[in-house]
Design an enzyme around this catalytic site. Structure first.
Site, PDB file in Angstrom:
ATOM      1  N   ASN A  25      40.363  39.058  33.287  1.00 30.01           N
ATOM      2  CA  ASN A  25      40.918  37.581  33.126  1.00 30.01           C
ATOM      3  C   ASN A  25      40.555  36.784  34.505  1.00 30.01           C
ATOM      4  O   ASN A  25      41.030  36.978  35.586  1.00 30.01           O
ATOM      5  CB  ASN A  25      42.464  37.824  33.176  1.00 30.01           C
ATOM      6  CG  ASN A  25      43.253  36.499  33.063  1.00 30.01           C
ATOM      7  OD1 ASN A  25      42.619  35.389  33.110  1.00 30.01           O
ATOM      8  ND2 ASN A  25      44.727  36.585  33.241  1.00 30.01           N
ATOM      9  N   TRP A  26      39.420  35.795  34.314  1.00 32.36           N
ATOM     10  CA  TRP A  26      38.880  35.087  35.354  1.00 32.36           C
ATOM     11  C   TRP A  26      40.091  34.086  36.009  1.00 32.36           C
ATOM     12  O   TRP A  26      39.784  33.372  37.107  1.00 32.36           O
ATOM     13  CB  TRP A  26      37.761  34.469  35.212  1.00 32.36           C
ATOM     14  CG  TRP A  26      36.596  35.359  35.016  1.00 32.36           C
ATOM     15  CD1 TRP A  26      36.877  36.684  34.869  1.00 32.36           C
ATOM     16  CD2 TRP A  26      35.188  35.169  34.914  1.00 32.36           C
ATOM     17  NE1 TRP A  26      35.346  37.453  34.787  1.00 32.36           N
ATOM     18  CE2 TRP A  26      34.428  36.233  34.926  1.00 32.36           C
ATOM     19  CE3 TRP A  26      34.437  33.979  34.759  1.00 32.36           C
ATOM     20  CZ2 TRP A  26      33.035  36.435  34.596  1.00 32.36           C
ATOM     21  CZ3 TRP A  26      33.083  34.035  34.554  1.00 32.36           C
ATOM     22  CH2 TRP A  26      32.420  35.117  34.480  1.00 32.36           C
ATOM     23  N   LYS A  27      40.905  33.720  34.999  1.00 30.57           N
ATOM     24  CA  LYS A  27      42.014  32.549  35.222  1.00 30.57           C
ATOM     25  C   LYS A  27      41.243  31.270  35.503  1.00 30.57           C
ATOM     26  O   LYS A  27      40.282  31.114  34.823  1.00 30.57           O
ATOM     27  CB  LYS A  27      42.877  33.086  36.440  1.00 30.57           C
ATOM     28  CG  LYS A  27      43.628  34.414  36.195  1.00 30.57           C
ATOM     29  CD  LYS A  27      44.714  34.784  37.095  1.00 30.57           C
ATOM     30  CE  LYS A  27      45.153  36.239  36.763  1.00 30.57           C
ATOM     31  NZ  LYS A  27      46.348  36.454  37.693  1.00 30.57           N
ATOM     32  N   HIS A  43      50.337  34.906  28.605  1.00 26.30           N
ATOM     33  CA  HIS A  43      50.302  35.582  30.106  1.00 26.30           C
ATOM     34  C   HIS A  43      51.370  34.945  30.934  1.00 26.30           C
ATOM     35  O   HIS A  43      51.913  33.866  30.528  1.00 26.30           O
ATOM     36  CB  HIS A  43      48.734  35.161  30.850  1.00 26.30           C
ATOM     37  CG  HIS A  43      48.601  35.796  32.257  1.00 26.30           C
ATOM     38  ND1 HIS A  43      49.301  35.352  33.328  1.00 26.30           N
ATOM     39  CD2 HIS A  43      47.874  36.783  32.372  1.00 26.30           C
ATOM     40  CE1 HIS A  43      48.913  35.974  34.191  1.00 26.30           C
ATOM     41  NE2 HIS A  43      48.020  36.781  33.734  1.00 26.30           N
ATOM     42  N   GLU A  48      51.679  33.679  33.787  1.00 30.33           N
ATOM     43  CA  GLU A  48      51.283  32.413  34.303  1.00 30.33           C
ATOM     44  C   GLU A  48      51.435  31.319  33.211  1.00 30.33           C
ATOM     45  O   GLU A  48      51.999  29.892  33.529  1.00 30.33           O
ATOM     46  CB  GLU A  48      50.027  32.309  34.885  1.00 30.33           C
ATOM     47  CG  GLU A  48      49.928  32.965  36.265  1.00 30.33           C
ATOM     48  CD  GLU A  48      48.815  33.715  36.554  1.00 30.33           C
ATOM     49  OE1 GLU A  48      47.541  33.491  35.984  1.00 30.33           O
ATOM     50  OE2 GLU A  48      48.571  34.599  37.422  1.00 30.33           O
ATOM     51  N   GLU A  59      52.289  43.677  32.206  1.00 31.15           N
ATOM     52  CA  GLU A  59      51.627  43.128  33.362  1.00 31.15           C
ATOM     53  C   GLU A  59      53.216  42.648  34.187  1.00 31.15           C
ATOM     54  O   GLU A  59      53.894  41.496  34.028  1.00 31.15           O
ATOM     55  CB  GLU A  59      50.770  41.923  33.394  1.00 31.15           C
ATOM     56  CG  GLU A  59      49.610  42.134  32.697  1.00 31.15           C
ATOM     57  CD  GLU A  59      48.523  40.944  33.148  1.00 31.15           C
ATOM     58  OE1 GLU A  59      47.563  41.285  33.586  1.00 31.15           O
ATOM     59  OE2 GLU A  59      48.723  40.025  33.014  1.00 31.15           O
ATOM     60  N   GLY A  94      48.675  39.569  41.460  1.00 34.46           N
ATOM     61  CA  GLY A  94      47.850  38.844  42.440  1.00 34.46           C
ATOM     62  C   GLY A  94      48.701  39.041  43.789  1.00 34.46           C
ATOM     63  O   GLY A  94      48.226  38.203  44.949  1.00 34.46           O
ATOM     64  N   SER A 100      47.467  43.586  40.077  1.00 38.57           N
ATOM     65  CA  SER A 100      46.831  44.222  41.303  1.00 38.57           C
ATOM     66  C   SER A 100      46.131  45.479  41.104  1.00 38.57           C
ATOM     67  O   SER A 100      46.009  46.209  42.148  1.00 38.57           O
ATOM     68  CB  SER A 100      47.945  44.383  42.437  1.00 38.57           C
ATOM     69  OG  SER A 100      48.384  42.965  42.533  1.00 38.57           O
ATOM     70  N   GLY A 117      42.721  40.688  37.213  1.00 33.30           N
ATOM     71  CA  GLY A 117      42.616  39.476  37.486  1.00 33.30           C
ATOM     72  C   GLY A 117      41.599  39.089  38.639  1.00 33.30           C
ATOM     73  O   GLY A 117      40.304  39.411  38.672  1.00 33.30           O
ATOM     74  N   GLY A 118      42.046  39.199  39.896  1.00 33.50           N
ATOM     75  CA  GLY A 118      41.425  39.005  41.120  1.00 33.50           C
ATOM     76  C   GLY A 118      40.147  39.855  41.066  1.00 33.50           C
ATOM     77  O   GLY A 118      39.163  39.534  41.559  1.00 33.50           O
TER      78      GLY A 118
HETATM   79  P1  PGA Z   1      45.676  40.557  39.291  1.00 34.46           P
HETATM   80  O1  PGA Z   1      45.754  39.756  37.878  1.00 34.46           O
HETATM   81  O2  PGA Z   1      44.767  41.577  39.072  1.00 34.46           O
HETATM   82  O3  PGA Z   1      44.722  39.451  40.148  1.00 34.46           O
HETATM   83  O4  PGA Z   1      46.934  41.106  39.864  1.00 34.46           O
HETATM   84  C1  PGA Z   1      45.925  40.251  36.739  1.00 34.46           C
HETATM   85  C2  PGA Z   1      46.452  39.413  35.610  1.00 34.46           C
HETATM   86  O5  PGA Z   1      47.255  38.356  35.975  1.00 34.46           O
HETATM   87  O6  PGA Z   1      46.008  39.554  34.579  1.00 34.46           O
END
Ligand code: PGA
Length: 252
Positions: A10-12, A97, A99, A167, A173, A213, A234-235
């Site tokens: 997930n590149w966000k 998600h 977010e 999640e 993050g 994470s 994500g990251g």
């Molecule tokens: P993260 O994000 O790996 O940066 O914690 C995961 C996500 O939000 O899908």
């Protein structure tokens, strides 16, 4: 029950044309290096879908988006429909998600409506759930996740068109992760609720990813638990080496 491991990035809201293209090419090259038995998905921002689709041509990595509207078309300025995502070559769309739930007030009801529309259009969905830190600390994790599953997953969802991603909001993050015991407990509970909602056969086949994470150093312990069928990253998905090291450590 053999469920194919999924490693989804997930590149966000990250990536401009040049670096997005470079990342996609690097992931494609790394995936090619070894015979792998998992499904790779990359979910760049809307603006890069066309570019990344072209870059991934000839690979077995599939494309996903990070959200969609529930209508096929119409007066929804700034929104993107499931049909448009399909037209761009997407196979998957991430929905609900945390977010989006936080930044855009998305409710379980809305997520379910979007999921139904995505399935109707022929997209597969990755539906996200997870508790906040306050909810975890007050012992509500299982209740919160169960309620999100019941409300966000359409009644006719199947293991073919739907993937769940657990999640914990506080793990996204932050570098913090739940214990393997906590992850196992939530995933088992989620599968139980899925069985109640969709029947045992679908629930046993449906993949439940862990996200929050995940990095190369914790991928093995988090992603090889019995009810964990891969990761939503994500990251660490923004570095091809890390993304692939996570896949390696998850056993694929
Ligand atoms: P993260 O994000 O790996 O940066 O914690 C995961 C996500 O939000 O899908």
């Amino acid at each position: 029950m053999a469920r194919k491991i999924m490693i989804a990035g997930n590149w966000k809201m990250n990536g401009l044309s040049a670096d997005g293209l470079e990342l996609a090419k690097a992931i494609k090259a790394e995936v090619k290096l070894k015979k792998r038995n998992c499904e790779f998905v990359v979910c760049p921002p809307f603006t890069l879908l066309g570019t990344i689709k072209k870059a991934l041509k000839g690979s077995r990595i599939v494309l996903g988006a990070q959200d969609c509207h529930f209508d096929e078309k119409g007066a929804h300025t700034g929104d993107i429909s499931p049909l448009m995502l399909l037209d761009m070559g997407c196979t998957y769309v991430i929905l609900g998600h945390s977010e989006r739930r936080t930044d855009h007030g998305e409710t379980d009801e809305l997520v379910s409506k979007k999921a139904k529309a995505a399935h109707k259009a022929g997209l597969k969905t990755i539906i996200c759930i997870g508790e906040t830190l306050a909810q975890r600390e007050s012992g509500e994790t299982i209740d919160v996740c169960s309620k999100q599953i019941l409300g966000s997953v359409p009644d006719d969802a199947t293991a073919v068109d739907t993937v769940i991603a657990y999640e914990p909001v506080w793990a996204i993050g932050t570098g913090k992760t739940p214990t393997t015991q906590d992850v196992e407990e939530v995933h088992a509970a989620v599968r139980k609720v899925l069985a109640k909602k969709l029947g045992r056969a679908q629930a046993n086949k449906m993949r439940i990813l862990y996200g929050g994470s995940v990095k190369p150093s914790n991928a093995k312990e988090l992603l090889s638990l019995p009810d964990v069928d891969g990761g939503l990253i994500g990251g660490a998905s923004l570095k091809a080496g890390d993304f692939l090291a996570i896949a390696d450590n998850a056993g694929c």
